[in-house]
Write a protein that holds these residues in place. Structure first.
Motif, PDB file in Angstrom:
ATOM      1  N   MET A  84       0.822  -1.255  -0.152  1.00  0.00           N
ATOM      2  CA  MET A  84      -0.007   0.241  -0.275  1.00  0.00           C
ATOM      3  C   MET A  84       1.002   1.406   0.011  1.00  0.00           C
ATOM      4  N   ASP A  85       2.421   1.359  -0.362  1.00  0.00           N
ATOM      5  CA  ASP A  85       2.882   2.537  -0.566  1.00  0.00           C
ATOM      6  C   ASP A  85       3.064   2.559  -1.499  1.00  0.00           C
ATOM      7  N   GLU A  86       3.398   4.281  -1.648  1.00  0.00           N
ATOM      8  CA  GLU A  86       3.608   5.008  -2.815  1.00  0.00           C
ATOM      9  C   GLU A  86       2.745   5.254  -3.301  1.00  0.00           C
ATOM     10  N   ALA A  87       1.714   5.269  -3.624  1.00  0.00           N
ATOM     11  CA  ALA A  87       0.653   5.571  -4.540  1.00  0.00           C
ATOM     12  C   ALA A  87       0.579   6.838  -5.180  1.00  0.00           C
ATOM     13  N   HIS A  88       1.398   7.548  -5.494  1.00  0.00           N
ATOM     14  CA  HIS A  88       1.343   8.401  -5.836  1.00  0.00           C
ATOM     15  C   HIS A  88      -0.047   9.379  -6.734  1.00  0.00           C
TER      16      HIS A  88
END
Length: 625
Positions: A224-228
């Motif tokens: 779930m990280d860095e879903a810019h």
């Protein structure tokens, strides 16, 4: 030596069999007696005349205790040692998603070393490099692990008291998984899933089921990280603009429901919540504000605070407290800095690890692990992470740690010499780079791959004795290669890298200067140098290839080999262009006519750095995608 284990050994006997060759002992009825007691409390190791004792609580504590006993037994005499575990979970995450996929044999080797260190968790980060039977293109030609391979690793780890936890992605970082046509209906942007679509959640159920099936653990890291660009691709076209907090929470709630129905406890990287609360989208923004209703609606999952950038203990303490304010008992993830370029950055890794783990102890964090990323191609062999894993391990059993203690334990646990490994730091801590390379410069990478005729980084190193620096490194690396037979191939690779850079680092500067001065004699000499450099680079490629295949699956090497092929072809073209000019077939070498500018993008470089970049930005000012 022969050892006779007595006492409560049923739970640990398989691990003892596994470690006996690694630790050079045999089990036998006539051996030295080691009495084993499992009970609550710290690790306790005792040796007296013809008898030893090891007391432990968790299985992993026994294997650390066994290593400590053997290490001190070799020194002779009676001793008593007590160690108090500082964390409940302490381990490592290895990256198997950026070309390098460790073989099962290498994972087993890592597990053995981790057991003796006392690290009790291993995560294998797999974006798409695991088998999903319903999705034949998922991880296709990427070296994906089969279900059986992962189960084999898990069973091996269990015998050593190590929990293997699957680590995947369920929102972003899925470029390689989503590039195939099967994903057209579930793709929001190139790397982000289309949130809210029923097909997306069927896909997620399939990959979560497949990822967890080989493992006994009931925990899973769902990323779930860095879903810019969350909500800004096809989602925006279909649904219009929505607050990304809401999109994130709604998606996470659905994914957590899938994990809970499978009887799993999930964890996620925490950065997206902090980024969405920041006015400039930063993770480490101390002024980030999250609405209370959003905090209250965060689903039942653990937050993982990842940070391997700060060397200030107080910053970590503040951010740990901010995680607690979200209602989370956070897990902390540090880093070993194997992703900086082609060599490890131990200076940065040690500074950030010391600050972070001291803060974790003071803030009562119970679970920590070290990430072993392989950004931009996995050029750095993951074996270079071992000194930092040892640092994590010693912090996990002591309130304070000295470098001497880490070095001594490292030698016993891995067979390597700590100070010899630290020599690898000098490949990037060059003239012009600040002490410990805290600004993450990676000259060994950009000087290797940059083009001789174009020289995008030549102005950055102008006036710095780079050739001399690498030339001085060669005999040191020769020596450490001989001192560490288990790591001979690895140090031999870095020795050859130093040989190449001792010529290549400044050759573009010398060529430009000679061309501007119309010094044809000097250019003729450089042309001869280029011929030798091609041979030296070819040898480097072969050494790197041998090292890769000794550790990794073959898939992914093609990416690195294409880089070597490009480098060798461009060196050959540089010779050709020079020769054409010297013969008068061309009146000018346009590449050398261009003024050399300081490489300054995309970020402003701080003082003490001469540059850091990824391959495609190093080799050309054009478009390599």
């Amino acid at each position: 030596m022969k050892i006779r284990f007595t006492g409560e050994i049923e739970n640990i006997k398989d691990g003892i069999h596994i470690l006996s060759p690694e630790l050079s002992f045999h089990e036998g009825n006539e051996g030295y007696q080691v009495h084993v007691v499992q009970r609550k409390g710290p690790i306790f190791v005792k040796n007296e005349a013809n008898k030893a004792e090891i007391h432990f609580e968790e299985k992993i504590h026994f294997f650390r205790g066994l290593g400590i006993w053997l290490e001190h037994f070799k020194k002779g005499g009676a001793f008593e040692i007590t160690e108090e575990p500082q964390f409940e979970m302490t381990g490592a995450m290895l990256d198997a998603s950026r070309n390098g996929v460790l073989t099962v044999s290498e994972i087993k080797s890592l597990l053995r070393k981790m057991a003796v260190m006392g690290l009790n968790v291993l995560m294998v980060y797999t974006e798409d490099t695991y088998e999903v039977k319903e999705l034949p293109y998922f991880g296709y030609m990427r070296g994906r692990y089969t279900e059986e391979e992962l189960r084999t690793c898990d069973e091996y780890a269990q015998a050593l008291g190590i929990e293997m936890i699957p680590c995947i992605q369920t929102l972003a970082h899925l470029t390689e998984a989503l590039k195939w046509n099967y994903a057209s209906n579930i793709r929001d942007t190139a790397d982000i899933l289309l949130v809210g679509e029923p097909e997306t959640y069927q896909f997620l159920e399939n990959i979560i089921t497949a990822a967890t099936k080989p493992f006994k653990s009931k925990r899973i890291h769902i990323g779930m990280d860095e879903a810019h660009q969350l909500g800004l691709g096809r989602y925006l076209d279909k649904n219009g603009y929505e607050e990304r907090f809401a999109i994130m929470n709604n998606h996470l709630e659905k994914v957590v429901k899938i994990t809970e129905e499978l009887g799993l406890q999930s964890m996620i990287w925490s950065d997206m919540y902090f980024r969405l609360g920041s006015k400039y989208g930063g993770y480490y923004d101390l002024d980030a504000e999250m609405p209370q209703d959003v905090i209250a609606s965060i689903p039942n999952t653990q937050l993982v605070y990842w940070d391997y950038y700060h060397s200030d203990e107080e910053f970590y303490r503040t951010f740990i407290q901010k995680h607690k304010e979200l209602g989370s008992d956070p897990i902390f993830a540090g880093g070993v800095w194997t992703w900086n370029g082609i060599s490890p950055n131990y200076g940065k890794a040690i500074a950030t690890t010391e600050a972070a783990l001291n803060a974790c102890k003071k803030e009562g964090v119970r679970e920590v692990f070290a990430t072993m990323w392989g950004d931009n191609g996995a050029e750095t062999p993951l074996a270079t992470s071992l000194p930092i894993l040892q640092l994590f391990a010693e912090h996990s059993y002591h309130k304070t740690v000295t470098e001497e203690e880490v070095a001594e334990r490292f030698h016993f646990c891995t067979g390597g010499t700590y100070n010899d490994f630290m020599v690898l730091n000098l490949l990037d801590e060059t003239p012009g780079v600040s002490e410990n390379n805290l600004h993450e410069s990676n000259p060994s990478k950009f000087l290797l791959w940059q083009d001789v005729l174009i020289g995008l980084y030549d102005q950055n190193i102008q006036g710095l004795p780079m050739n001399q620096h690498y030339e001085r490194l060669i005999p040191r690396l020769e020596e450490v290669s001989q001192n560490n037979p288990e790591w001979k191939d690895m140090f031999g690779f870095y020795e050859q890298l130093a040989r190449v850079l001792s010529v290549k680092a400044e050759i573009g500067i010398h060529l430009k200067e000679a061309y501007d001065a119309v010094d044809k004699k000097k250019i003729e000499s450089i042309k001869t140098q280029l011929g030798r450099l091609i041979e030296s680079t070819q040898e480097l490629r072969l050494k790197h290839r041998n090292l890769w295949f000794s550790m990794n699956k073959p898939f992914g090497w093609e990416v690195i080999e294409i880089r070597y092929g490009g480098l060798l072809a461009r060196l050959e073209t540089a010779k050709f262009r020079i020769d054409e000019w010297l013969k008068g077939n061309i009146s000018r070498i346009e590449e050398l006519e261009e003024e050399r500018l300081y490489f300054e993008g995309p970020y402003k470089m701080p003082e003490g750095s001469i540059g850091r970049n990824i391959y495609r930005r190093i080799v050309t000012a054009g478009n390599l995608t």
